[in-house]
Design an enzyme around this catalytic site. Structure first.
Site, PDB file in Angstrom:
ATOM      1  N   GLU A  83       0.866  -1.178   0.000  1.00  0.00           N
ATOM      2  CA  GLU A  83       0.000   0.000   0.000  1.00  0.00           C
ATOM      3  C   GLU A  83       0.902   1.226   0.000  1.00  0.00           C
ATOM      4  O   GLU A  83       1.733   1.377   0.898  1.00  0.00           O
ATOM      5  CB  GLU A  83      -0.897  -0.016   1.243  1.00  0.00           C
ATOM      6  CG  GLU A  83      -1.882   1.126   1.219  1.00  0.00           C
ATOM      7  CD  GLU A  83      -2.847   1.128   2.401  1.00  0.00           C
ATOM      8  OE1 GLU A  83      -2.774   0.219   3.242  1.00  0.00           O
ATOM      9  OE2 GLU A  83      -3.664   2.062   2.462  1.00  0.00           O
ATOM     10  N   ARG A 139       4.238 -12.918  10.115  1.00  0.00           N
ATOM     11  CA  ARG A 139       4.902 -11.629   9.927  1.00  0.00           C
ATOM     12  C   ARG A 139       6.263 -11.670  10.588  1.00  0.00           C
ATOM     13  O   ARG A 139       6.455 -12.349  11.589  1.00  0.00           O
ATOM     14  CB  ARG A 139       4.106 -10.526  10.630  1.00  0.00           C
ATOM     15  CG  ARG A 139       3.004  -9.920   9.836  1.00  0.00           C
ATOM     16  CD  ARG A 139       2.281  -8.918  10.714  1.00  0.00           C
ATOM     17  NE  ARG A 139       2.741  -7.556  10.487  1.00  0.00           N
ATOM     18  CZ  ARG A 139       2.216  -6.758   9.569  1.00  0.00           C
ATOM     19  NH1 ARG A 139       1.246  -7.170   8.799  1.00  0.00           N
ATOM     20  NH2 ARG A 139       2.662  -5.521   9.419  1.00  0.00           N
ATOM     21  N   LYS A 189       4.029   0.766   9.471  1.00  0.00           N
ATOM     22  CA  LYS A 189       4.143   2.082   8.827  1.00  0.00           C
ATOM     23  C   LYS A 189       3.499   3.174   9.663  1.00  0.00           C
ATOM     24  O   LYS A 189       3.987   4.296   9.706  1.00  0.00           O
ATOM     25  CB  LYS A 189       3.502   2.030   7.433  1.00  0.00           C
ATOM     26  CG  LYS A 189       4.410   1.404   6.397  1.00  0.00           C
ATOM     27  CD  LYS A 189       3.747   1.341   5.044  1.00  0.00           C
ATOM     28  CE  LYS A 189       2.747   0.214   4.988  1.00  0.00           C
ATOM     29  NZ  LYS A 189       2.193  -0.029   3.660  1.00  0.00           N
TER      30      LYS A 189
HETATM   31  P1  ATP Z   1       2.147  -1.959   7.963  1.00  0.00           P
HETATM   32  O1  ATP Z   1       1.445  -2.379   9.191  1.00  0.00           O
HETATM   33  O2  ATP Z   1       3.593  -1.760   8.186  1.00  0.00           O
HETATM   34  O3  ATP Z   1       1.522  -0.804   7.269  1.00  0.00           O
HETATM   35  P2  ATP Z   1       0.885  -3.528   5.997  1.00  0.00           P
HETATM   36  O4  ATP Z   1       0.645  -4.967   5.994  1.00  0.00           O
HETATM   37  O5  ATP Z   1      -0.311  -2.694   6.194  1.00  0.00           O
HETATM   38  O6  ATP Z   1       2.039  -3.226   7.002  1.00  0.00           O
HETATM   39  P3  ATP Z   1       1.220  -3.366   3.193  1.00  0.00           P
HETATM   40  O7  ATP Z   1       1.831  -2.322   2.352  1.00  0.00           O
HETATM   41  O8  ATP Z   1      -0.237  -3.617   3.070  1.00  0.00           O
HETATM   42  O9  ATP Z   1       1.588  -3.023   4.679  1.00  0.00           O
HETATM   43  O10 ATP Z   1       2.018  -4.736   3.036  1.00  0.00           O
HETATM   44  C1  ATP Z   1       2.326  -5.336   1.814  1.00  0.00           C
HETATM   45  C2  ATP Z   1       2.610  -6.790   2.053  1.00  0.00           C
HETATM   46  O11 ATP Z   1       3.668  -6.939   2.981  1.00  0.00           O
HETATM   47  C3  ATP Z   1       1.417  -7.488   2.626  1.00  0.00           C
HETATM   48  O12 ATP Z   1       1.178  -8.628   1.838  1.00  0.00           O
HETATM   49  C4  ATP Z   1       1.797  -7.864   4.014  1.00  0.00           C
HETATM   50  O13 ATP Z   1       1.299  -9.128   4.316  1.00  0.00           O
HETATM   51  C5  ATP Z   1       3.312  -7.881   3.966  1.00  0.00           C
HETATM   52  N1  ATP Z   1       3.914  -7.489   5.246  1.00  0.00           N
HETATM   53  C6  ATP Z   1       3.765  -6.317   5.899  1.00  0.00           C
HETATM   54  N2  ATP Z   1       4.440  -6.319   7.055  1.00  0.00           N
HETATM   55  C7  ATP Z   1       5.059  -7.517   7.150  1.00  0.00           C
HETATM   56  C8  ATP Z   1       5.915  -8.145   8.109  1.00  0.00           C
HETATM   57  N3  ATP Z   1       6.292  -7.520   9.234  1.00  0.00           N
HETATM   58  N4  ATP Z   1       6.351  -9.399   7.861  1.00  0.00           N
HETATM   59  C9  ATP Z   1       5.996 -10.036   6.737  1.00  0.00           C
HETATM   60  N5  ATP Z   1       5.203  -9.514   5.798  1.00  0.00           N
HETATM   61  C10 ATP Z   1       4.718  -8.272   5.987  1.00  0.00           C
HETATM   62 MG    MG Z   2      -1.944  -3.454   4.550  1.00  0.00          MG
END
Ligand code: ATP
Ligand code: MG
Length: 563
Positions: free
Chosen positions: A46, A271, A281
């Site tokens: 995202e 994760r 983020k």
């Molecule tokens: P954040 O909480 O940091 O915003 P998010 O999951 O909302 O993380 P996205 O940009 O939606 O951020 O994530 C893109 C991909 O990365 C998703 O498929 C998510 O599953 C994966 N992802 C995000 N954080 C992690 C993590 N700590 N470990 C493994 N995969 C992750």
């Molecule tokens: Mg997300």
């Protein structure tokens, strides 16, 4: 459940294996769901912030798994939330992924590019009697969501199909204000899975989108848009982190109830969590907005752009992600393991150089004043082809801590009467020091033994200590930035910990007036070196200029937390 942690053995030279690879093999097997198909994955960031190391784990799983099967991978910006997403993050994300060494070729997509199809699939659901327009506010919806044992309710569930269709079309046309209506999937109000209790799949939001502008005032929810995007792109395996496990029934419901062109399968993995940092983020953004760090690229941040600036290499980061393996259970990995992976890579590849970060003058009193000589030194250990010249003269700089007037026992550096090796040059004997009016040592004196050129002691003499130095008359000044952990507690990311209260006030140390050997005057932003005895450093890619060199310490030579 340790048995569920199946290590990816690629780094050790074995066959890579984990539960995702197993599942894909089953799908590809004769009679399997994907028999004869090419494995096709996607990474769906995202664009509401920069990638952090947790995202790299997802990338390595998404892209690495596709590579392993000779398949394809897409990059899809998951931009269905117009208020938080920005074009600058889109570019930063692409740049980061390319830097890691992945290339999605022409398979570059935006969830927002499917808004029209997604809308049409919603219409299809309404027409099938599988979605309805609801008028409950979020608060009312919460009140009526039921309990574990009692179902949710909505007075709008039985709204006639034609009426929902009409209202949904008018929602799109912009007739209603934000929040007035939602479109809900008609699934199961009594489901034990909250996500299946008629989830909202569209909401009204009069907001300008970074790509579609004001074309839309209704936006699909992630749980509806994501399976549709996957299916449109013919993704075979939609790999995502564990928090989506409870959403998988909804994912499958969407895939099975709209006429999408393919049927992807979602598989979840744990994760990545790392101690002494936060991987979210939202939290990282908050740290930037409150000034706790200087930006997404502050070298203390766990973001890719920051690690890069700090001196991390793509190999070290990918290696880290591969070696921690793919697990189904959440686990927290040590930050020091990430550092270990970096050290391993830099030890093999970083050029060696001499730098003094807390300088004090060392005068070799028996060395002729007008003399200067050169030593040829290797840039990498045991590589006689790749060499440079360093000069030596009467006045040198050494680290202030390498001299003590009254040393403790076992101190093997300079003190009056002590003999040490000046790395690669001569054996010297300390003869004393000069102090200022406050009693602070400002200059150290020594005599050299001309017969020890190259640093070999005379017959029968043992010299234990070796210290680094630079030629005072032939060196460059620099600013050096040292970093410590961002947080003082190992688990700042835990939900019940106020991470902002645990920030380490001493995570950044800026040293000025450091002295580097002359060859470093040409260091380009991003160039990395091992500074003898001090660690690995790289020229800062933002602030370092030929006029004012700035170096970041990437990592120390040894794990200083190990004790
Ligand atoms: P954040 O909480 O940091 O915003 P998010 O999951 O909302 O993380 P996205 O940009 O939606 O951020 O994530 C893109 C991909 O990365 C998703 O498929 C998510 O599953 C994966 N992802 C995000 N954080 C992690 C993590 N700590 N470990 C493994 N995969 C992750
Ligand atoms: Mg997300």
């Amino acid at each position: 459940m340790a048995e569920e942690i199946i290590r990816n053995e690629a780094a050790e030279g074995g066959e890579p294996n984990n539960f995702i690879i197993q599942a894909i093999k089953e799908d590809l097997a004769p009679g399997g769901r994907c028999e004869g198909m090419k494995v096709h994955t996607r990474f769906p960031p995202e664009p509401n912030g920069c990638l952090h190391i947790g995202h790299v784990k997802a990338l390595v799983i998404d892209y690495g798994t596709a590579e392993l099967f000779g398949g394809l991978y897409n990059l899809r910006m998951d931009d269905t939330n117009p208020t938080k997403e920005r074009e600058e993050f889109v570019e930063a994300i692409k740049d980061d992924i390319h830097w890691l060494g992945y290339d999605w070729g022409d398979r570059y997509h935006f969830a927002s590019a499917y808004f029209e199809e997604t809308y049409q699939y919603a219409i299809e659901l309404i027409k099938k009697g599988l979605a309805y327009v609801c008028e409950l506010t979020p608060d009312q919806m919460r009140e009526m969501r039921g309990t574990h044992d009692t179902p949710a309710t909505s007075p709008y569930r039985d709204r006639p199909m034609e009426e929902s269709l009409d209202l949904f079309q008018r929602m799109r046309a912009g007739e209603f204000e934000d929040g007035k209506y939602t479109l809900r999937a008609k699934i199961d109000l009594a489901s034990g899975n909250w996500n299946m209790r008629d989830p909202v799949i569209y909401r009204i939001k009069h907001a300008t989108h970074h790509r579609t502008g004001d074309e839309w005032c209704i936006y699909p929810m992630y749980d509806f848009a994501h399976p549709i995007g996957d299916a449109i792109e013919h993704i075979t395996h939609s790999l995502c982190s564990l928090e989506y496990e409870d959403h998988r029934p909804l994912y499958d419901w969407v895939i099975n109830n709209v006429s999408v062109p393919s049927k992807p399968r979602q598989i979840e993995f744990a994760r990545l969590g790392i101690d002494y940092t936060v991987l979210s983020k939202r939290k990282l953004r908050n740290m930037i907005e409150t000034g706790a760090v200087s930006g997404w690229d502050d070298p203390r941040m766990p973001t890719l752009i920051a690690l890069r600036r700090r001196g991390y290499t793509p190999a070290s980061i990918k290696n880290f992600c591969e070696r921690i393996g793919v697990a189904k259970n959440p686990s927290v990995v040590q930050w020091s393991f990430l550092e270990h992976c970096l050290r391993e890579d830099l030890n093999a590849h970083a050029k060696r150089a001499m730098a003094v970060i807390d300088p004090i003058k060392l005068t070799i009193t028996n060395y002729p004043e007008d003399q200067r000589e050169s030593f040829t030194v290797e840039n990498l250990p045991d590589n006689t082809e790749d060499v440079r010249e360093v000069t030596f003269s009467r006045e040198l700089y050494i680290e202030a801590e390498d001299f003590m007037e009254e040393p403790p026992k076992k101190y093997q550096r300079l003190y009056p009467g002590a003999m040490v090796r000046l790395k690669g040059a001569y054996i010297v004997t300390c003869t004393g020091c000069r102090k200022d009016e406050n009693g602070k040592v400002v200059e150290v004196f020594a005599e050299y033994d001309p017969s020890t050129r190259g640093g070999n002691p005379p017959e029968g003499v043992k010299v234990r200590g070796t210290i680094h130095w630079v030629d005072a008359g032939n060196c460059v000044d620099a600013e050096v930035r040292l970093f410590d952990r961002l947080f003082t507690v190992p688990d700042p990311d835990r939900a019940d910990v106020d991470y902002m209260e645990c920030l380490n006030p001493n995570s950044l140390t800026v040293l000025t007036g450091c002295k580097l050997e002359k060859s470093l005057a040409d260091a380009k932003p991003g160039d990395g070196y091992q500074f003898l005895r001090l660690g690995y450093f790289c020229a800062d890619c933002k602030d370092s200029t030929p006029e004012k060199l700035v170096f970041n310490r990437s990592v120390e030579l040894k794990d200083s937390y190990k004790k």
